[in-house]
Structure formats: C-alpha cells, structure tokens
Design a protein around this motif. Structure first.
Motif, PDB file in Angstrom:
ATOM      1  N   PRO A  67       0.800  -1.232   0.000  1.00  0.00           N
ATOM      2  CA  PRO A  67       0.000   0.000   0.000  1.00  0.00           C
ATOM      3  C   PRO A  67       0.826   1.271   0.000  1.00  0.00           C
ATOM      4  CG  PRO A  67      -0.046  -1.061   2.159  1.00  0.00           C
ATOM      5  CD  PRO A  67       0.615  -2.021   1.227  1.00  0.00           C
ATOM      6  N   GLU A  68       2.092   1.222   0.458  1.00  0.00           N
ATOM      7  CA  GLU A  68       2.893   2.443   0.485  1.00  0.00           C
ATOM      8  C   GLU A  68       3.429   2.826  -0.879  1.00  0.00           C
ATOM      9  OE1 GLU A  68       5.585  -1.023   1.698  1.00  0.00           O
ATOM     10  OE2 GLU A  68       3.603  -0.294   2.191  1.00  0.00           O
ATOM     11  N   ASN A  69       3.159   1.983  -1.890  1.00  0.00           N
ATOM     12  CA  ASN A  69       3.630   2.296  -3.243  1.00  0.00           C
ATOM     13  C   ASN A  69       2.728   3.367  -3.838  1.00  0.00           C
ATOM     14  OD1 ASN A  69       4.680   2.354  -5.781  1.00  0.00           O
ATOM     15  ND2 ASN A  69       4.657   0.148  -6.080  1.00  0.00           N
ATOM     16  N   ASN A 137       7.787   4.600  -5.514  1.00  0.00           N
ATOM     17  CA  ASN A 137       8.138   5.059  -6.850  1.00  0.00           C
ATOM     18  C   ASN A 137       7.396   6.353  -7.103  1.00  0.00           C
ATOM     19  OD1 ASN A 137       9.770   2.736  -8.168  1.00  0.00           O
ATOM     20  ND2 ASN A 137       8.064   1.728  -7.158  1.00  0.00           N
ATOM     21  N   THR A 138       8.111   7.456  -7.040  1.00  0.00           N
ATOM     22  CA  THR A 138       7.485   8.763  -7.079  1.00  0.00           C
ATOM     23  C   THR A 138       7.927   9.526  -8.305  1.00  0.00           C
ATOM     24  OG1 THR A 138       9.267   9.725  -5.767  1.00  0.00           O
ATOM     25  CG2 THR A 138       7.345   8.898  -4.583  1.00  0.00           C
ATOM     26  N   VAL A 139       7.099  10.475  -8.721  1.00  0.00           N
ATOM     27  CA  VAL A 139       7.403  11.354  -9.839  1.00  0.00           C
ATOM     28  C   VAL A 139       8.093  12.593  -9.303  1.00  0.00           C
ATOM     29  CG1 VAL A 139       6.434  12.726 -11.706  1.00  0.00           C
ATOM     30  CG2 VAL A 139       5.426  10.513 -11.126  1.00  0.00           C
ATOM     31  N   ASP A 140       9.233  12.942  -9.888  1.00  0.00           N
ATOM     32  CA  ASP A 140       9.966  14.137  -9.487  1.00  0.00           C
ATOM     33  C   ASP A 140       9.260  15.361 -10.052  1.00  0.00           C
ATOM     34  OD1 ASP A 140      11.750  16.085  -8.813  1.00  0.00           O
ATOM     35  OD2 ASP A 140      13.523  14.915  -9.355  1.00  0.00           O
ATOM     36  N   GLN A 141       8.797  16.247  -9.178  1.00  0.00           N
ATOM     37  CA  GLN A 141       8.035  17.404  -9.609  1.00  0.00           C
ATOM     38  C   GLN A 141       8.920  18.550 -10.078  1.00  0.00           C
ATOM     39  OE1 GLN A 141       4.840  17.224  -9.882  1.00  0.00           O
ATOM     40  NE2 GLN A 141       4.623  15.229  -8.893  1.00  0.00           N
ATOM     41  N   GLN A 156      12.862   6.114  -7.669  1.00  0.00           N
ATOM     42  CA  GLN A 156      12.576   5.159  -6.601  1.00  0.00           C
ATOM     43  C   GLN A 156      13.188   5.659  -5.298  1.00  0.00           C
ATOM     44  OE1 GLN A 156      14.194   0.928  -6.647  1.00  0.00           O
ATOM     45  NE2 GLN A 156      12.086   0.573  -7.276  1.00  0.00           N
ATOM     46  N   LYS A 157      12.340   5.834  -4.292  1.00  0.00           N
ATOM     47  CA  LYS A 157      12.800   6.284  -2.980  1.00  0.00           C
ATOM     48  C   LYS A 157      12.686   5.135  -1.992  1.00  0.00           C
ATOM     49  CE  LYS A 157      10.279   9.023  -0.420  1.00  0.00           C
ATOM     50  NZ  LYS A 157       9.591  10.224   0.104  1.00  0.00           N
TER      51      LYS A 157
END
Length: 281
Positions: A67-69, A137-141, A156-157
């Motif tokens: 769920p933290e993804n 896995n986040t998008v760099d803003q 990926q953090k």
C-alpha cells in the motif's frame, strides 16, 4: 538444517537491526550475484517479483500489493510491476532464501539507518529488504530534473531504518562527497544517492540531440555532502548494444548490406527524378 552458506569459503555478513535483531546474509558470485539471507522463525524478506532463486522448505512465498507504493498507477502505465513478494520463515528452525540479481549486476547492501533513513535510486534498483523498509516510486516534480527517459520521470525512494539490497550493473563505485564537492555523472550511470545531495540536470548540446537520443547527452551535476553509487554498465545500455549486435549486420557478417543500401538510394533517386520530369511535362 541451517543456511548452507556457512560451508562456503566466503564469510557471511551480519546485519544488526535497531532492535538488536541479528540477520546473517552473504553475497555470492561475481558479476551476476545472489544474496543469501538467513531467516529465523517468523522473520521475512520483501523482494521484487521474479527475484527468488531458491529457498528452504520452511519458507512460504506470497505475492502482495504494497500500500505504500504511491506511484502504483504510474508503474502500471510504464509497464512495471505493482506488487512484491513476501518470503517468510514459518518453520520451527532457521530457514534461508536466495535472491538473485535480475541482470549482470552487483548487489549492494544499504543500511538505511547509516544514510539518514532515505536513499534515492534509479527505477528497478530495489531488489529486496529486511525489517523496516518502504519503497516508493514517485514522480519528481522539479522541472529541471525531468528528462526524456523513464529514469528521469520515475524515481525510486527507499526509506526506513532497515536493510535494503539494491543492484547496479557492471562494476559499482562509491563516491563520498564532502560539503561543496561537485561530481558530474552520466544520468544512466547513477544507481543511488543519499537524500542529502543536491542533484541538477545538465544537457550537453542542443535539445534536438537529446530528443533524438545518444550517449552522454544528459549529465547529472551532484554536489555534496552525501554518497553516490555509480554503475559502469546500466542495463539499458547493455540491452541497446545487444540489440544493435543482433539487428544491425556489418560488412563481415553480411557483404551485401552496403550493396542493398546503394540500390535503395538509387531507386529513391529514380523515383524523385521521375516525379520531377512528370511534373514539368
């Protein structure tokens, strides 16, 4: 029976968690490595799907959605997996599990407690983890860090206080940057950086060259303090060279190749000239 790696000539490592739990592990192999982890009863390892190579009979494997993804939808859109496998020791004795690198890569153990609890990695760098580790896995803003590749769009953090294992292609170099020290690295060669570094993107040439591809066109300017892990053979570079070798014949393998190219241009010339003559008539 305990984990078999104690009979190998390689001495195993020992990881001690903040709760004083001790987990032995061993990294085996040269260029395509395997990490072998000893698990006490009820202990578990979270790993990337498809990375399990072997395990003892007391280990149970389950495929779950984490769920933290936070970027699960983006992962799915980009063709990446949105689940993880949980390998848990359910027996009354110690078990073991072997997790293999997906390519010709080296496995790096990262104790997040020693890196401030957070590391920024290239996509697909994460292999498996022990104890308190979250993978987002986040998008760099930041617009300056958005480049024309998946590596620049999806980052990926890895955070927490546990032990994470990440992979780097070819040989891996660790650079410890002091305050104000600057390092320029090809974007595709970065495996992971600590959260304390400042990273900016530099385009080496006109934007049209970047859009149409090429090597070393995008460079990451990294300033300390912090730590950088650099790989010598990114997977996409390896795959591109294999594809070129398979799909692009040379003169030795195909003597007719340049002759076929010459015929193609000759026919194209005839078509163009014919169309001009017919237009004048």
């Amino acid at each position: 029976m305990a984990a078999p790696f104690f009979s190998t000539p390689f001495q195993p490592f020992v990881y001690q968690s903040p709760q004083d739990a001790v987990t032995p592990f061993q990294i085996l192999g040269g260029e395509a490595q395997i990490v072998q982890i000893m698990l006490k009863p009820q202990e578990k390892v979270i790993a990337k799907p498809g990375s399990m190579c072997y395990m003892s009979g007391s280990i149970q494997m389950e495929n779950v959605y984490m769920p933290e993804n936070e970027a699960g939808v983006w992962q799915w859109v980009l063709g990446k997996t949105v689940t993880s496998i949980v390998l848990q020791s359910t027996g009354s004795t110690d078990g073991f599990v072997g997790i293999a690198a997906p390519t010709l890569a080296r496995i790096l153990p990262i104790d997040l407690a020693l890196f401030g609890g957070e590391m920024l990695c290239q996509p697909d760098a994460f292999l498996c983890s022990i104890n308190d580790v979250k993978v987002n896995n986040t998008v760099d803003q930041r617009a300056r860090n958005v480049i024309t590749s998946a590596e620049g769009f999806l980052r990926q953090k890895i955070s927490g206080q546990g032990l994470a294992f990440i992979v780097g292609g070819g040989s891996v170099v660790q650079k410890n940057l002091e305050v104000g020290e600057v390092l320029a690295v090809d974007v595709s060669s970065i495996v992971a950086v600590s959260a304390s570094v400042n990273l900016q993107i530099k385009y080496n040439g006109p934007m049209r060259r970047v859009l149409f591809g090429g090597d070393n066109l995008v460079t990451a300017i990294i300033s300390g303090p912090g730590i950088v892990f650099i790989q010598s053979m990114p997977f996409h570079r390896l795959s591109q060279r294999i594809a070129r070798a398979v799909t692009s014949p040379n003169m030795r393998d195909n003597p007719k190749f340049f002759f076929q190219i010459a015929i193609f241009f000759f026919l194209a010339y005839v078509v163009v000239v014919s169309s001009l003559i017919l237009t004048d008539i």
